[in-house]
Write a protein that holds these residues in place. Sequence first.
Motif, short mmCIF file in Angstrom:
data_model
loop_
_atom_site.label_atom_id
_atom_site.label_comp_id
_atom_site.label_asym_id
_atom_site.label_seq_id
_atom_site.Cartn_x
_atom_site.Cartn_y
_atom_site.Cartn_z
N CYS A 156 0.86 -1.18 0.00
CA CYS A 156 0.00 0.00 0.00
C CYS A 156 0.90 1.23 0.00
O CYS A 156 1.63 1.48 0.97
CB CYS A 156 -0.90 0.03 1.23
SG CYS A 156 -2.27 -1.13 1.14
N GLU B 125 -8.63 -14.08 -3.67
CA GLU B 125 -7.55 -14.17 -4.66
C GLU B 125 -8.12 -13.99 -6.06
O GLU B 125 -9.06 -14.66 -6.45
CB GLU B 125 -6.84 -15.52 -4.55
CG GLU B 125 -5.55 -15.54 -5.34
CD GLU B 125 -4.65 -16.67 -4.90
OE1 GLU B 125 -3.64 -16.42 -4.25
OE2 GLU B 125 -4.98 -17.84 -5.20
N GLY B 126 -7.52 -13.06 -6.81
CA GLY B 126 -7.99 -12.76 -8.16
C GLY B 126 -8.91 -11.55 -8.21
O GLY B 126 -9.13 -11.00 -9.28
N ALA B 127 -9.43 -11.13 -7.05
CA ALA B 127 -10.32 -9.97 -7.03
C ALA B 127 -9.51 -8.67 -6.94
O ALA B 127 -8.43 -8.65 -6.37
CB ALA B 127 -11.28 -10.05 -5.86
N VAL B 128 -10.05 -7.60 -7.50
CA VAL B 128 -9.37 -6.31 -7.53
C VAL B 128 -10.28 -5.24 -6.92
O VAL B 128 -11.45 -5.15 -7.27
CB VAL B 128 -9.02 -5.92 -8.99
CG1 VAL B 128 -8.30 -4.58 -9.03
CG2 VAL B 128 -8.17 -6.99 -9.65
N GLY B 145 -7.62 -0.67 1.91
CA GLY B 145 -6.72 -1.41 1.03
C GLY B 145 -6.11 -2.61 1.72
O GLY B 145 -6.10 -3.73 1.18
N CYS B 149 -6.52 -6.61 0.88
CA CYS B 149 -5.33 -7.44 0.65
C CYS B 149 -5.32 -8.63 1.61
O CYS B 149 -4.92 -9.73 1.24
CB CYS B 149 -4.05 -6.63 0.85
SG CYS B 149 -3.74 -5.46 -0.48
N GLY B 153 -7.09 -10.26 -1.96
CA GLY B 153 -7.25 -9.48 -3.17
C GLY B 153 -6.11 -8.51 -3.41
O GLY B 153 -5.16 -8.44 -2.64
N THR B 154 -6.22 -7.76 -4.51
CA THR B 154 -5.25 -6.71 -4.80
C THR B 154 -5.99 -5.39 -5.01
O THR B 154 -7.18 -5.37 -5.25
CB THR B 154 -4.42 -7.02 -6.06
OG1 THR B 154 -5.30 -7.35 -7.12
CG2 THR B 154 -3.47 -8.16 -5.82
N CYS B 156 -6.15 -1.37 -6.74
CA CYS B 156 -5.72 -0.30 -7.65
C CYS B 156 -6.17 1.03 -7.06
O CYS B 156 -7.36 1.28 -6.95
CB CYS B 156 -6.33 -0.48 -9.04
SG CYS B 156 -5.56 -1.78 -10.01
N VAL C 120 -10.54 -17.36 -12.15
CA VAL C 120 -9.29 -16.67 -11.81
C VAL C 120 -8.11 -17.52 -12.29
O VAL C 120 -8.24 -18.73 -12.46
CB VAL C 120 -9.14 -16.43 -10.28
CG1 VAL C 120 -10.25 -15.52 -9.77
CG2 VAL C 120 -9.12 -17.72 -9.50
N ARG C 122 -3.55 -17.65 -11.94
CA ARG C 122 -2.37 -17.12 -11.24
C ARG C 122 -1.11 -17.27 -12.08
O ARG C 122 -0.01 -17.31 -11.51
CB ARG C 122 -2.17 -17.85 -9.89
CG ARG C 122 -3.37 -17.89 -8.97
CD ARG C 122 -3.89 -16.55 -8.53
NE ARG C 122 -2.93 -15.79 -7.75
CZ ARG C 122 -3.03 -14.48 -7.54
NH1 ARG C 122 -4.03 -13.80 -8.07
NH2 ARG C 122 -2.14 -13.86 -6.82
N ARG C 150 -5.36 -9.56 -12.73
CA ARG C 150 -6.23 -10.70 -13.01
C ARG C 150 -5.46 -11.88 -13.58
O ARG C 150 -5.95 -13.01 -13.60
CB ARG C 150 -7.36 -10.29 -13.97
CG ARG C 150 -8.34 -9.36 -13.32
CD ARG C 150 -9.71 -9.37 -13.94
NE ARG C 150 -10.51 -8.32 -13.32
CZ ARG C 150 -11.14 -8.43 -12.15
NH1 ARG C 150 -11.09 -9.56 -11.48
NH2 ARG C 150 -11.82 -7.43 -11.64
N TRP C 412 -15.62 -15.50 -5.00
CA TRP C 412 -16.58 -14.51 -4.55
C TRP C 412 -17.76 -14.40 -5.52
O TRP C 412 -17.73 -14.92 -6.62
CB TRP C 412 -15.89 -13.16 -4.35
CG TRP C 412 -15.44 -12.53 -5.62
CD1 TRP C 412 -16.10 -11.60 -6.34
CD2 TRP C 412 -14.21 -12.78 -6.33
NE1 TRP C 412 -15.37 -11.25 -7.44
CE2 TRP C 412 -14.22 -11.96 -7.46
CE3 TRP C 412 -13.11 -13.62 -6.10
CZ2 TRP C 412 -13.17 -11.96 -8.38
CZ3 TRP C 412 -12.06 -13.63 -7.02
CH2 TRP C 412 -12.10 -12.80 -8.14
#
Lengths: 428, 428, 428
Positions: A156, B125-128, B145, B149, B153-154, B156, C120, C122, C150, C412
């Motif tokens: 972050c 995992e894979g979600a933004v 954030g 995490c 997730g990640t 932006c 998803v 990786r 993604r 999700w």
Amino acid sequence: MQQQDFLRDAMRRLNLTRDAFSERLGVRRRALDTWLLPEASAESRSMPDMVSKFVGEILQNAPRGASAAGGGVDDRPLAQRMAADGRPHLLSVAQFDRDGLEDLFRVADTMQPIARRQKVTRVLEGAVLGSLFFEASTRTRVSFGAAFCRLGGTVCDTTGFTFSSMAKGESIYDTSRVMSGYVDALVVRHPEQGSVAEFARATNIPVINAGDGPGEHPSQAILDIYTIQREFSRLGKLVDGTHVAMVGDLKYGRTVHSLIRLLALYRGLKFTLIAPPSLEMPAYLLDLVARNGHVVEQTPSLEQGLRGADVVYATRIQKERFQGEEIEGYTPEFQVGKALVDAVCKPDTILMHPLPRDGRPGANDLSTDLNHDPRLAIFRQTDNGIAVRMALFAVLMGVEGQVARSMRDAAWRSPRHVGPDDAEFDEL
Amino acid sequence: MQQQDFLRDAMRRLNLTRDAFSERLGVRRRALDTWLLPEASAESRSMPDMVSKFVGEILQNAPRGASAAGGGVDDRPLAQRMAADGRPHLLSVAQFDRDGLEDLFRVADTMQPIARRQKVTRVLEGAVLGSLFFEASTRTRVSFGAAFCRLGGTVCDTTGFTFSSMAKGESIYDTSRVMSGYVDALVVRHPEQGSVAEFARATNIPVINAGDGPGEHPSQAILDIYTIQREFSRLGKLVDGTHVAMVGDLKYGRTVHSLIRLLALYRGLKFTLIAPPSLEMPAYLLDLVARNGHVVEQTPSLEQGLRGADVVYATRIQKERFQGEEIEGYTPEFQVGKALVDAVCKPDTILMHPLPRDGRPGANDLSTDLNHDPRLAIFRQTDNGIAVRMALFAVLMGVEGQVARSMRDAAWRSPRHVGPDDAEFDEL
Amino acid sequence: MQQQDFLRDAMRRLNLTRDAFSERLGVRRRALDTWLLPEASAESRSMPDMVSKFVGEILQNAPRGASAAGGGVDDRPLAQRMAADGRPHLLSVAQFDRDGLEDLFRVADTMQPIARRQKVTRVLEGAVLGSLFFEASTRTRVSFGAAFCRLGGTVCDTTGFTFSSMAKGESIYDTSRVMSGYVDALVVRHPEQGSVAEFARATNIPVINAGDGPGEHPSQAILDIYTIQREFSRLGKLVDGTHVAMVGDLKYGRTVHSLIRLLALYRGLKFTLIAPPSLEMPAYLLDLVARNGHVVEQTPSLEQGLRGADVVYATRIQKERFQGEEIEGYTPEFQVGKALVDAVCKPDTILMHPLPRDGRPGANDLSTDLNHDPRLAIFRQTDNGIAVRMALFAVLMGVEGQVARSMRDAAWRSPRHVGPDDAEFDEL
């Protein structure tokens, strides 16, 4: 471990040159050289099993810390030995002795396959880095961020001087403690000397000083020495006894200050300090270096100062540090260019720089006409920054022992050489 | 579930104090107390199996929503019950009734081992997450954030008022719909009241209001009550019937507005509202609170208002809200400092603040001389923010049921106490 | 592969309309239509096994590149065919021929389940994207960032013109080479034409041009054509022979320049170019399009130009490009609104825009009164951007073959339709 790494590591730990090491083993120097060549090389040879066993035994009997100036061996984990005020922070180069530094370098070596994108690890999966840059420094921020990501964590970021809550009168204590509840480690750059230590006092999570104004930027000095040592390992040289020339603004450059303090942990170095009259290295550092038995020469002449150096460490004049002042004596002759390097440096001199360098024509900096010269090590320096910063995170967060066994192959395709000019160097 | 958690949860669901609960079970209050102690404590005792079965049966027979003010039980999933206009957004505290709030808190409780870095999960995992801050708020942005995490997730980020396309005349509708094709959830802070709801109307992905000017900042109020409830659980108190003192700018502070609306869902509270004459709580909120049967007292006197409070909720004067206006009556006597707290508060009063607090000498705010006082709960508040925001994401994205079984141990070393002053509290 | 995808792909590769394809197979057009319906539709039918075998054989015998204007088939991997100066960069649309483009679209198709959050992957786990935006562009930055995430990677962002080291005189060469040691791919936006190519020359890691001033923004043009092709596939149309109307600032808009160059790779198109007198398409592009055998008509009249178009591509006047200049002839009649579209466009015309569009009343842009019209394809465009950018990263980093087999279900809950107005379209 690879044969070369095994032998290089042994020489480093025993503090022996190739000549001394081959003598110690009772083999010819030429044989040792072939064992040290990259496996891909046609000249490369496998060392006999017996040699490997012999070296193993020598290492076993060599006391850990043999290279240290004296005193007993400290067997605690590196995170404890380098602790700041009992906590796992990196605030100053003063937290390292030579053993600590070399232990860290060994951890950094294990990170190289990941830093070079051949391997990936997920040991820090789930961990979050808070990156607090109260002063912009894209390069440093991305280097720390990428290092943390390559260990499997996420980042972050906070950049710019607009940290909103501090503008409203919030103390460093509050900011640090609040952020510490959100993230697992903090990298902080702040314009005021001592501020990062203040951040560190307010938390038990690792805090790394990424530059506190005129104070320190310890990870830079650490990656610089790591680079010198890796370059020397390739060239068959030792850091002990080497000749380092430092050029540029030696008065205000915190990088050279931290670097010379760390280099002083080694033995028998010769420093040539090349700076215009008003920008010389502070006296307390000259004293410290001299007290440790090193030779120091000062000169305003580039040509004279660079002659015979094994390492040339050039720095930029940080013009923002003296707005409106006259910098006497600092004229374009202070540029380190290809013609000068060819004239006075050796074929195995390495040219370093903390970057950014001023690439504009006439700048008093390391010249861009050296870009294709394999002695230019500045990008090997920044590349090494990833491995060193990964090592710092791994040590401070206690996962350094898990990295090697957690590695797996990267799924994507990476270039053999990162930069187009690297091939020239790699084929040396 | 741990014995303590089991018992606390039961008391909360049955809405019983320790005294009432021990009476209900037919055991001595002293016995109950020992069952509620941390296991590590020397005084801690295991409850007999029969007690566990008894409590289990009571809970089974207790109607869900027993604590609610009346009406039938709503059995839909929380995401549906709290939906805004049929969609999974968090725009206002008005989306919660007491059951919804307590269900969310139960989800937040399951997040605590992750928020405290003992466990990790990868359910997202894979979600933004798209984080759109049209107004800077480092703390809130990083809290959301980091929470995202920690679920795997990640993020932006987009910060500052320089959202480039909106400057070119783009509508909120377009911005929101475009971003929704890129990310899986949006956290939005915007200076205009109602703007975040406009974002929400343009998309079916979850949108969380992280502050819309003078409007709401619902996740702050939720984490505040979560904190009160956790502190009270430790202290053996109930939120029903408690005495809350609110101090500072009660007119413009959206945090206290959202908080008092949520607290009004509980029963029989007493509020003392301490503000200078021009900064009093708006009348419509006083009415709402009174209508729900709570007692409200207003006073400009700190000393009088704080006396006997179970919770002191202090806020900063948001000076940016009244540039150039005179704030009559708001003098340094409005500072809540150690001497005052020692004089008029109880040993188990908790001191809260939405942060940032103004830590400069003489500021009309919660004083830094309370930093070592275990009653200061402000960092427990921000720490709880992670668990609460994780719970919000998990509920809105439908993974709350997967978190517990997906957890595994964190690989890295975390400090036992995040802040150096936490140990003092933890040893209470 | 799904039946519909299989058939659509076959028609695309064979370059046949539905009529020609059903004739080729010896089946009735009506039968083909039912096989092409979504499975969920009540009218949908399974095609007989024999048809599937027949189509398979036709495809096997059809030379790859059958659709190309001529010449032999290039069998190298796409990354090599589209290489810039031998390296895996995306700098210009000129790197694509029609086969390359269609190969990329096939990769993008495999990304759709991930872009739509059902799956998803990786494959890029451990990889880091460096995003260097010397000019703000939130949308483009987040689109690339989300696409990389993604695929399993992480992103280090740098935004604004404050890239600190370049302000100190650092060359693009240094910046690019240093960053390349930190990250695995670079996405660069820079105000100067040619600057991104300069970044690319300094590194062997993939560099993607996300806009270099008046130069190119190739991924935008690629996603535009990908969208046209997907929309046409649904509508049973072919890109060859279609009628495209371009509206707005055709002189300075790099988007339309790149788009028309790529569309020129197809066959027998008709372009109507609608611009005020001072903002017409540059002559060299008109020549290029005409040389490729397409028909070009220019008109300043919206009504005349839009009539009969299959695709309307509207663009904003980039006011920042002509500060202080008078734009003669550009009056509010240049607004493309619902009434005009209903009057002169067909029921299956698609309306596109590179976004952002100026949504303020009276703006010379695509009007917001079209928001509920299913012909408005602007959000399908931005949604497709994720799949296209994922495909670009996958190809440039050599993982395109691993994505399909690495997919797993997302944990999700995702909305069935991203935007509230999408349902209307999806039910067409």
